[in-house]
Scaffold this active site. Structure first.
Site, mmCIF file in Angstrom:
data_model
loop_
_atom_site.group_PDB
_atom_site.id
_atom_site.type_symbol
_atom_site.label_atom_id
_atom_site.label_comp_id
_atom_site.label_asym_id
_atom_site.label_seq_id
_atom_site.Cartn_x
_atom_site.Cartn_y
_atom_site.Cartn_z
ATOM 1 N N LYS A 81 0.790 -1.015 0.037
ATOM 2 C CA LYS A 81 0.154 0.020 0.074
ATOM 3 C C LYS A 81 0.745 1.106 -0.001
ATOM 4 O O LYS A 81 1.861 1.389 0.821
ATOM 5 C CB LYS A 81 -0.694 -0.089 1.389
ATOM 6 C CG LYS A 81 -1.936 1.130 1.317
ATOM 7 C CD LYS A 81 -2.764 0.784 2.709
ATOM 8 C CE LYS A 81 -3.764 1.805 2.569
ATOM 9 N NZ LYS A 81 -4.674 1.701 3.804
ATOM 10 N N SER A 156 -9.638 1.199 3.175
ATOM 11 C CA SER A 156 -8.927 1.899 2.379
ATOM 12 C C SER A 156 -7.811 1.107 1.456
ATOM 13 O O SER A 156 -6.953 1.679 0.611
ATOM 14 C CB SER A 156 -8.067 3.152 3.027
ATOM 15 O OG SER A 156 -7.344 2.761 4.031
ATOM 16 N N SER A 180 -10.020 -0.932 7.639
ATOM 17 C CA SER A 180 -9.371 -1.014 6.254
ATOM 18 C C SER A 180 -8.436 -2.070 5.476
ATOM 19 O O SER A 180 -8.151 -2.047 4.694
ATOM 20 C CB SER A 180 -8.491 0.323 6.075
ATOM 21 O OG SER A 180 -9.240 1.520 5.934
#
Length: 474
Positions: A81, A156, A180
């Site tokens: 990420k 997310s 997330s």
């Protein structure tokens, strides 16, 4: 052969690499081939680093061939990420404001992965600043769910979830502030583990909410999640929230025996207003566990009634404190949804924040009391199936409800309490995976992992995976 290689887990691939039956270069090429084939449609990557990956893979191959095998992650391709810092590399945080930010040091988790010989293939798409659950990013484009390209992958850490599900990375890491890691894991049909708060260092991860943020593995198997946890866990003096608690060889201690295990069910909160397809899949999983000797017991956690208020106040207040200066000076550079949430955080009062922390304390006590009666709790991860990209509502049994109100309803309590929680797929309905959440006592990740391991052995997904050969946008 390329498809088969990229679809394998760390556990499978590490044996092939260690025994020199597979080259890290061959494996990396297989993963990059999938990235080239699918990323145009799925948009899981913000940046692909193919040349760097092949160079790292070549080094790993030379090391392994010369007898310098570092361990299970040596030569394994992974993308992370784009909120985790790599020294002298961009970390965009999925934002416009930080689009050219260069990190001056490695995040602790990145440093550990580098030391393990991991091959990095690129940076993954995410909701801007991790402040949202759709990964419909206005700056880098919407990430799409490999199961259905019209649907969100969750967020997310949506790029991480989509990339693992589409075999565009062997595994990944996500961050989790209100769900997330677990939300995209449920939406994309993979494993997502949020460890106990303080278990894995957050140093070198751009914050969303200091007291709620976690980093954790997103993987194809429970074994892989356990393996990454044991490699990344540990005290880090650079992270003020890191706790010096003993860790375990989680991957070596996995045990699918659930005979006598007591599973708690909080009906009034975690099974209230749940889509019937999700409810059916989770309850079917519980029935199968009962057949294996587990016992299901009802529990009551009264303070859950106030959990959504506490989560909203805490996350919005802390996020707005972090982004206050940019919100004042350059608000137009934020996406509309993130700017709206930051503006809400500016409206919260000190009284609101203190009351939220008092609720968190009560939640800690109520969960601790529940774990005196049961070993773990089981809940749906999400009360709905993944909605369409761009939708602000979700359908739950014919009711059109606010996505924002519903999305962290079941995951948020795990952040407020910091308890370990894992999402595992437990079925497929209407072509979309359903996630089951396991919550355990603090610093007892092994209980969560062991139950997940038993569920995995039941093959509740019946081998179903995204149909990667027909990825087209309709």
């Amino acid at each position: 052969m390329t498809q088969e290689l990229a679809a394998k887990s760390i556990g499978e691939l590490s044996l092939l690499l260690r025994n020199k039956h597979l080259s890290p270069v061959e494996l990396t090429d297989a993963v990059l081939a999938n990235v080239e084939a699918y990323n145009g449609e799925i948009n899981a990557y913000i940046s692909v680093e193919a040349d760097k990956a092949r160079t790292m893979a070549t080094v790993a191959e030379q090391e392994i061939q010369s007898g310098n095998y570092r361990g299970a992650l040596h030569g394994i391709p992974m993308a992370l990420k784009d909120i985790l810092y790599f020294k002298d590399e961009k970390a965009t945080m999925g934002s416009k404001i930080h689009e050219d930010f260069i990190a001056g040091f490695d995040a602790t988790v990145v440093a550990k992965l580098k030391a393990a010989g991991t091959v990095f293939t690129g940076k993954l798409n995410m909701h801007e600043y991790a402040w949202g659950a759709t990964t419909t990013n206005p700056h880098y484009g919407a990430c799409r769910n490999p199961w259905d390209l019209k649907k969100i992958p969750g967020g997310s850490s949506g790029g991480s979830g989509a990339a693992v599900a589409a075999n565009m990375t062997i595994a990944s890491l996500g961050t989790d502030t209100g769900g997330s890691i677990r939300i995209p894991a449920a939406s994309c049909g993979i494993i997502g583990l949020k460890p106990t708060h303080g278990r894995i260092s957050k140093f070198g991860c751009f914050p969303l909410s200091w007291s709620l943020d976690h980093i954790g593995p997103m993987t194809k198997t429970v074994f892989d999640a356990a393996l990454l946890l044991e490699m990344l866990a540990g005290y880090d003096p650079k992270d003020p929230t890191s706790l010096n608690r003993p860790t375990k060889n989680y991957s070596h201690e996995l045990n699918e025996d659930v005979k006598g295990l007591v599973i708690g069910i909080e009906e009034s909160y975690f099974f209230h207003n749940v889509d019937h397809r999700v409810n059916e899949a989770v309850r079917h999983a519980l029935q199968q566990l009962e057949k294996l000797g587990a016992r299901i017991e009802p529990v009551r956690i009264p303070s859950l009634a106030q959990a959504e208020f506490a989560e909203l106040v805490t996350i919005t207040t802390e996020a707005s404190a972090i982004h206050h200066d940019n919100l004042v000076k350059q608000p137009e550079k934020f996406g509309d949804d993130v700017r709206f949430l930051l503006e809400i955080g500016e409206l919260m009062s000190g009284v609101d924040y203190v009351q939220a922390q008092q609720i968190r304390r009560k939640l800690d006590l109520d969960f601790a009391a529940a774990f005196e009666e049961v070993d773990v709790l089981v809940t749906p991860t999400l009360p709905f199936l993944a909605p369409e990209i761009g939708s602000s509502t979700v359908d739950i049994n014919g009711q059109s409800l606010s996505f924002l109100d519903e999305v962290i309803r079941f995951t948020g309590p795990g952040n407020l309490t910091g308890l370990p929680a894992l999402s595992i797929p437990c079925g497929v309905h209407d072509g979309l995976p359903v996630g089951l959440q396991i919550i355990g006592p603090a610093f007892q990740e092994e209980k969560v992992l062991n139950l997940a391991f038993a569920l995995e052995k039941l093959d509740l997904m019946q081998g179903k995976k995204p149909n990667l050969s027909h990825l087209t946008v309709n």
